[in-house]
Structure formats: C-alpha cells, structure tokens
Design a protein around this motif. Structure first.
Motif, mmCIF file in Angstrom:
data_model
loop_
_atom_site.group_PDB
_atom_site.id
_atom_site.type_symbol
_atom_site.label_atom_id
_atom_site.label_comp_id
_atom_site.label_asym_id
_atom_site.label_seq_id
_atom_site.Cartn_x
_atom_site.Cartn_y
_atom_site.Cartn_z
ATOM 1 N N GLY A 513 0.818 -1.202 0.000
ATOM 2 C CA GLY A 513 0.000 0.000 0.000
ATOM 3 C C GLY A 513 0.859 1.262 0.000
ATOM 4 N N TRP A 514 0.177 2.406 0.081
ATOM 5 C CA TRP A 514 0.889 3.681 0.006
ATOM 6 C C TRP A 514 1.671 3.993 1.279
ATOM 7 C CZ3 TRP A 514 1.683 5.867 -4.495
ATOM 8 C CH2 TRP A 514 0.849 5.527 -5.548
ATOM 9 N N ASN A 515 1.338 3.361 2.380
ATOM 10 C CA ASN A 515 2.151 3.540 3.587
ATOM 11 C C ASN A 515 3.577 3.052 3.352
ATOM 12 O OD1 ASN A 515 0.301 4.729 5.382
ATOM 13 N ND2 ASN A 515 -0.675 2.745 5.769
ATOM 14 N N GLY A 516 3.708 1.922 2.671
ATOM 15 C CA GLY A 516 5.041 1.415 2.349
ATOM 16 C C GLY A 516 5.808 2.350 1.446
ATOM 17 N N VAL A 517 5.100 2.981 0.515
ATOM 18 C CA VAL A 517 5.742 3.942 -0.388
ATOM 19 C C VAL A 517 6.313 5.119 0.392
ATOM 20 C CG1 VAL A 517 5.342 5.581 -2.273
ATOM 21 C CG2 VAL A 517 4.313 3.291 -2.363
ATOM 22 N N PHE A 518 5.530 5.648 1.322
ATOM 23 C CA PHE A 518 5.992 6.816 2.078
ATOM 24 C C PHE A 518 7.137 6.465 3.030
ATOM 25 C CE2 PHE A 518 1.774 8.485 0.851
ATOM 26 C CZ PHE A 518 2.188 9.692 0.302
ATOM 27 N N VAL A 519 7.141 5.271 3.580
ATOM 28 C CA VAL A 519 8.269 4.837 4.413
ATOM 29 C C VAL A 519 9.552 4.826 3.579
ATOM 30 C CG1 VAL A 519 9.274 2.877 5.642
ATOM 31 C CG2 VAL A 519 6.900 3.520 6.067
ATOM 32 N N ALA A 520 9.470 4.302 2.358
ATOM 33 C CA ALA A 520 10.652 4.260 1.490
ATOM 34 C C ALA A 520 11.161 5.665 1.183
ATOM 35 C CB ALA A 520 10.309 3.524 0.196
ATOM 36 N N MET A 521 10.268 6.633 0.956
ATOM 37 C CA MET A 521 10.690 7.991 0.643
ATOM 38 C C MET A 521 11.326 8.677 1.854
ATOM 39 S SD MET A 521 8.017 9.536 -2.138
ATOM 40 C CE MET A 521 6.492 9.194 -1.259
ATOM 41 N N VAL A 522 10.818 8.407 3.043
ATOM 42 C CA VAL A 522 11.424 8.962 4.258
ATOM 43 C C VAL A 522 12.852 8.447 4.426
ATOM 44 C CG1 VAL A 522 11.329 8.889 6.779
ATOM 45 C CG2 VAL A 522 9.264 9.416 5.476
ATOM 46 N N VAL A 523 13.046 7.144 4.223
ATOM 47 C CA VAL A 523 14.383 6.559 4.329
ATOM 48 C C VAL A 523 15.326 7.205 3.311
ATOM 49 C CG1 VAL A 523 15.726 4.445 4.010
ATOM 50 C CG2 VAL A 523 13.576 4.379 5.281
ATOM 51 N N CYS A 524 14.841 7.442 2.089
ATOM 52 C CA CYS A 524 15.688 8.053 1.053
ATOM 53 C C CYS A 524 16.075 9.487 1.411
ATOM 54 C CB CYS A 524 14.971 8.014 -0.293
ATOM 55 S SG CYS A 524 14.933 6.379 -1.040
ATOM 56 N N CYS A 525 15.183 10.230 2.034
ATOM 57 C CA CYS A 525 15.533 11.589 2.495
ATOM 58 C C CYS A 525 16.691 11.532 3.487
ATOM 59 C CB CYS A 525 14.324 12.250 3.146
ATOM 60 S SG CYS A 525 13.018 12.763 2.017
ATOM 61 N N ILE A 526 16.634 10.597 4.416
ATOM 62 C CA ILE A 526 17.683 10.475 5.433
ATOM 63 C C ILE A 526 19.014 10.083 4.796
ATOM 64 C CG2 ILE A 526 18.408 9.168 7.468
ATOM 65 C CD1 ILE A 526 15.413 8.931 8.191
ATOM 66 N N LEU A 527 18.984 9.144 3.845
ATOM 67 C CA LEU A 527 20.225 8.697 3.196
ATOM 68 C C LEU A 527 20.828 9.809 2.326
ATOM 69 C CD1 LEU A 527 19.223 5.045 2.241
ATOM 70 C CD2 LEU A 527 20.866 5.771 3.986
ATOM 71 N N THR A 528 19.990 10.628 1.716
ATOM 72 C CA THR A 528 20.511 11.772 0.954
ATOM 73 C C THR A 528 21.301 12.702 1.865
ATOM 74 O OG1 THR A 528 18.631 11.688 -0.573
ATOM 75 C CG2 THR A 528 19.894 13.738 -0.500
ATOM 76 N N ILE A 529 20.783 12.970 3.035
ATOM 77 C CA ILE A 529 21.463 13.835 4.003
ATOM 78 C C ILE A 529 22.805 13.233 4.419
ATOM 79 C CG2 ILE A 529 21.321 14.759 6.353
ATOM 80 C CD1 ILE A 529 18.269 14.976 5.911
ATOM 81 N N LEU A 530 22.827 11.939 4.682
ATOM 82 C CA LEU A 530 24.057 11.289 5.150
ATOM 83 C C LEU A 530 25.156 11.311 4.085
ATOM 84 C CD1 LEU A 530 22.585 8.201 7.062
ATOM 85 C CD2 LEU A 530 23.499 10.324 8.018
ATOM 86 N N PHE A 531 24.817 10.986 2.850
ATOM 87 C CA PHE A 531 25.843 10.966 1.806
ATOM 88 C C PHE A 531 26.285 12.372 1.419
ATOM 89 C CE2 PHE A 531 24.664 6.550 1.351
ATOM 90 C CZ PHE A 531 25.856 5.951 0.960
ATOM 91 N N SER A 532 25.398 13.337 1.478
ATOM 92 C CA SER A 532 25.807 14.721 1.214
ATOM 93 C C SER A 532 26.770 15.207 2.283
ATOM 94 C CB SER A 532 24.578 15.635 1.162
ATOM 95 O OG SER A 532 23.717 15.273 0.115
ATOM 96 N N ALA A 533 26.597 14.733 3.505
ATOM 97 C CA ALA A 533 27.481 15.152 4.599
ATOM 98 C C ALA A 533 28.921 14.711 4.371
ATOM 99 C CB ALA A 533 26.968 14.580 5.924
ATOM 100 N N LEU A 534 29.135 13.687 3.547
ATOM 101 C CA LEU A 534 30.502 13.228 3.260
ATOM 102 C C LEU A 534 31.300 14.254 2.466
ATOM 103 C CD1 LEU A 534 29.802 9.487 2.302
ATOM 104 C CD2 LEU A 534 30.608 10.389 4.501
#
Length: 553
Positions: A513-534
């Motif tokens: 369902g769409w709840n799973g979709v939004f969980v995946a997008m939240v995780v991607c936001c966090i990973l973008t922040i972490l790799f940009s910090a490098l």
C-alpha cells in the motif's frame, strides 16, 4: 585529417617557426575532440584554407626580402586538386558513421574580436545562450513524463495491466536516461551544443508523438517499454549540453545563482507538460493528445533553441569566460581550454573523484523522492483520493511551479549563506523535504487541500538539492569534463533513483500500500542527508588576477 610536415607547411605560412606552432596547436586541438581526425581527410593546402586564418586577420606581418619588399606569402597560386580521401577507402562503413555525426563537432576557433567589441558581444551572447538552454531544457520536460499522465487512461482501456507493469515502462525510461546522460555527457563534452541539444529534443518529440498517435502500441507492454527506453536515451542529450554551456559562458563566482535560475526550466517544463496535456485533450477530445500535442510544442522549441545557442565563447571570437570575468579556478591555465580525451575525462577527472561518488549516491536517493512523488501524483490522487484528472493535474502543477522560487532560494543560500559550500544547502533542504513528505503521508485520507499544500512544499524544497548536486558536480571537475561529471551523477539519479521510483513505487504500492511507499521515501531523504554530509569539506574557490571582474550582464 592528414597532418602537415614542416617541408609542406613552410610554403603555406610566413615562417618555419610559425608553421611548427600552428601544426602542433592544430594537432593538439583536432586530435583532442575529433577521434576521426587521425584517419586523415584533407590535403595540406585545404587544411590551411579551412583551419588557418589569414595573416591579416590575426595581425601577422608577412616577411620582407632584403630590399624591404613584402614577399608573396604563397608562392604557388595554384594547387593540385584534392584526391579522394584515402581514409574512406581504408575504414569503409566506419567513415560513414563519422560523416553522419560530423555536424556535431565543435566550431573551429576564429580570430579574436577587437577589444572594444568583446564586452558588448559577450553580454549579448551570454543572454542569448542562457535563453537557449533555458528554453531548450524546458522543451525536454514537455516530452519526458507523458506516460505518467496517461497511466489512468491506459489502465481503463487495458485492465490486464497493473500499476507495477506500467511502472516498468517508466523504469525503462529512467534507466535509459541515466545511462545515456552519462555516456552522451562525454560526447557532449566534445560536441557543439547548438546542434547536440536540439537533436535530442527532436528525436524525443518524434517518439512521444508516435505514442499518442498509434494507440495499438499499448497492446504490447514490450513495445511500450521499448519506446519509453528510446525516449529516455534521447532525453539524455539535454542536461550535459546545458551543463557544458553553463561552465563555458558563466564563471565560478556567478554560477550558483545562474544555475538556480536555469534550473527552474525543469519546473516550468514539468508543470507545462500537464497544462499542455490538458489543453490537448480539450482540443482533440483524445487522451493521446497528452503525447502528440506536447510533442508538437517541443518540436517548435527545438528550432528556437538551435537559433539561440552557440558553442564556446572562443568559437565566437571571444576570450574564455575566466579571462572575461577575471574569475579563475585555482590552478587554471590554458590547458583548461584543451579538450580532453575520453580516457582523460573518465580515468583522471571523474572515476577517481571521491566527492563526485558521494554526491552521485546522494543523487540516487533524492531522485527516488522526487519521482516517487511527482510520477505518481495522478495515480495516487485519482485512485486513492477519487480526484478527477483536472484535480490531479492541478496538484502536479503546484508541485512543479513551487519549485521555481525554491530552487532560486537554494542557490542563493548556497552562494550567500554557506559561501559556495554546496553540501550544507543540500542537507538543509532535504531535512525540510522530509517534513513535507511526512505531512503528505499523514493526510492519506484527509482533505485534498492539505495534499495540495504538502505537494507545494515538497516541490519547493526537493528541486533545490537536485540543482545543487548538479552544480556541485560541475564544481568538482574542469569545465572540459563538466558534461561527463553531470552525466555521472545523473546516471545514479536515474538508474538507481528514478528507475526504482517507477517499478519500485508501483511494486511497493501493490504489496504494502501507500504507507510502504511513504516509508521508502522517508528513508531516502535520510540517506541523501548522510551521503551529502561526506562532502562537507568541499568549497568552491576562485582567484582574481590582474584586472577587476567584469560586471555580470
């Protein structure tokens, strides 16, 4: 090109020293951006006529004899007719391949304009080429995501398809686009953007027009995927050509705001695709107009872009932008103006660059969020919220138009607040994007106006990091490798980000369902922040030399 030797050349130039210099410069330039030049195609005389400006044009004086009389610069007034190029006989079909793409080659460098003409011509052409890349890249977006708008119509006519199956076609487009953006980026670095950019747009327009005019295509999922992949490959010719134009016409200290203003072409095109599609449907009473009406407009845009664009400043008789703006990257020399070989681009400037790898991985995650939201706006709003196509189109337009001030704001923050540091701006805007995505998620069954506010917020915030990562890539390499660097980050963004947002979002929605979709997008936001910090340690730097910088036109 058949190279000259000194004995042949001494009759074509004023002195043996001049002949040596011109031959070496031409070898270095021609062999740098024309792989086929080593095959040989011109006689020494024809070479001199086409490639070497007249002595008067470059300010040379002909030698004089002992009586002070000017000697004849070319004692032989007649030349033997050129024979059939020998390389054509040697390489056969390979020669035809080079002839087909020969019009893409960079423009030969003419003599420099007089000093009093440089500034007005530079100002005019900078405005003109900026308009060209802005309009041209807007056109690319008119013929990119048309399938996303048509998925509800296709599902109604072909109920045998699932969302994930049609999402595979969008994945095919993204995969082809990412690979093309990388490979065609290296071709772009060695081509004339005036022809390179419109060519890709024309090819894309033809493919998209066919998708709307020939409805039988949708009886075969394989054919749908194939055409979307071909469109993705043509789309990969847009960004690298724009990136190359930016780094040649705009210098380091002004590039942040210039790129942010150019980057809103994404959003204008991304919003107009839905507006034009709706207009086309109203005019033709056919959902296929979502494809062919947009393609018609994009075809006109390609012609306008060709009219406006130019190759490098040097090809127009102007100095490099670093000299004009007195804005030199550290270590800049005339070698920076030499076109690199493919080997130099990949093995020296791109693949060993750790910062480039970090932002490329970050780009994959930010693209998943970007396309995970926008590609599925029509499907989400129409199937979950019960909206009409008009209502979902409004949500799409709000998302794209909100990105215009957001992108400019991010560029300003990067240049002014963080003093040219790109990573902090990416981290700030992605943290705010995370909050906006969560708001969109929590309104799964709430009123439509909250969805509109959330989409406006995501649109305002997400395109800033996308622009900054692209700009960061340009900052990390010499300008003659800019298209490849942009293509490298784009490869990750589309192959590992956008592609997964097609099939991946459809697959997740079908199973969790769409709840799973939004969980995946939240995780991607966090990973973008972490790799940009490098990449927090990287900062754009530039040096001034003898003269103050020119005013920005």
């Amino acid at each position: 090109m058949l190279p000259l030797n000194e004995n042949e050349a001494v009759e074509l130039f004023w002195t043996r020293t001049e002949a040596r210099i011109v031959i070496e410069d031409d070898r270095r330039e021609d062999h740098g951006f024309r792989p086929h030049s080593q095959l040989g195609s011109l006689s020494p005389t024809l070479f001199a006529e086409q490639r070497i400006p007249s002595p008067s044009a470059v300010g040379l004086r002909p030698p004089s004899d002992g009586n002070g009389q000017t000697q004849n610069p070319n004692p032989s007034s007649t030349t033997a007719p050129d024979s059939l190029p020998t390389w054509l006989e040697k390489v056969g079909p390979l020669a035809l391949r080079y002839l087909m793409i020969g019009f893409l080659k960079p423009v030969p460098i003419p003599p420099r304009l007089p000093d009093d003409e440089v500034d007005p011509v530079y100002r005019r052409l900078r405005r003109q080429v900026f308009a060209g890349i802005f309009l041209g890249y807007t056109g690319y977006y008119l013929v990119r995501n048309n399938l996303a708008l048509a998925i509800p119509d296709i599902l109604r006519e072909h109920p045998e398809y699932s969302k994930a199956m049609l999402g595979t076609a969008m994945t095919g487009l993204s995969l082809a686009y990412g690979i093309s953006k990388f490979l065609m980026g290296s071709v772009s670095d060695r081509s004339n953007p005036r022809f390179f950019l419109p060519l890709g747009l024309l090819v894309s327009s033809v493919i998209v027009a066919a998708c709307g005019l020939v409805k039988a295509i949708y009886a075969s999922l394989f054919l749908v995927i194939s055409l979307q992949a071909l469109n993705g490959w043509a789309q990969g010719m847009g960004w690298p050509a724009c990136g190359k134009t930016i780094v040649h016409w705009f210098s380091t200290r002004e590039r942040g705001l210039k790129v942010s203003f150019w980057n809103v072409a994404h959003n204008i095109g991304g919003a107009l695709i839905a507006n034009l599609a709706m207009l086309g449907v109203l005019l033709f009473h056919d959902w296929g107009a979502k494809f062919y009406f947009n393609a018609l407009v994009a075809f006109v845009v390609a012609a306008a872009a060709w009219f406006l664009l130019r190759d490098t400043p040097q090809s127009c008789g102007l100095p490099p932008v670093e000299e004009y703006r007195n804005d030199y990257p550290p270590g800049y020399s005339t070698e920076n103006e030499r076109t690199f070989t493919f080997r130099q681009i990949f093995l020296i400037h791109v693949l060993p660059n750790r910062n480039l790898w970090a932002i490329a991985v970050a780009n994959a995650f930010v693209y998943f969020v970007r396309y995970g939201v926008v590609n599925w706006i029509p499907t989400y709003l129409e199937t979950v919220k019960g909206c009409s196509f008009k209502q979902s189109s409004l949500g799409w337009a709000l998302y794209e138009y909100a990105a215009i001030p957001g992108t400019i704001a991010c560029g300003w923050v990067s240049d002014k607040v963080f003093q040219g540091r790109r990573a902090p701006a990416t981290i700030l805007f992605m943290a705010l994007t995370l909050l906006a995505v969560v708001s969109y998620w929590l309104n799964l069954h709430g009123p439509l106006w909250i969805d509109y506010v959330a989409l406006t917020s995501v649109g305002f915030l997400i395109y800033g990091p996308i622009m900054i990562i692209g700009l960061h890539a340009l900052d990390l390499v010499p300008k003659k490798a800019a298209g490849t660097a942009a293509g490298f980050t784009g490869l990750f963004g589309y192959v590992f980000g956008s592609a997964l947002s097609g099939t991946g979002v459809g697959w997740i929605a079908d199973r969790w369902g769409w709840n799973g979709v939004f969980v995946a997008m939240v995780v991607c936001c966090i990973l973008t922040i972490l790799f940009s910090a490098l990449t927090l340690g990287h900062k754009v730097e530039s040096d001034a030399r003898a003269n103050p910088p020119q005013e920005t036109p």
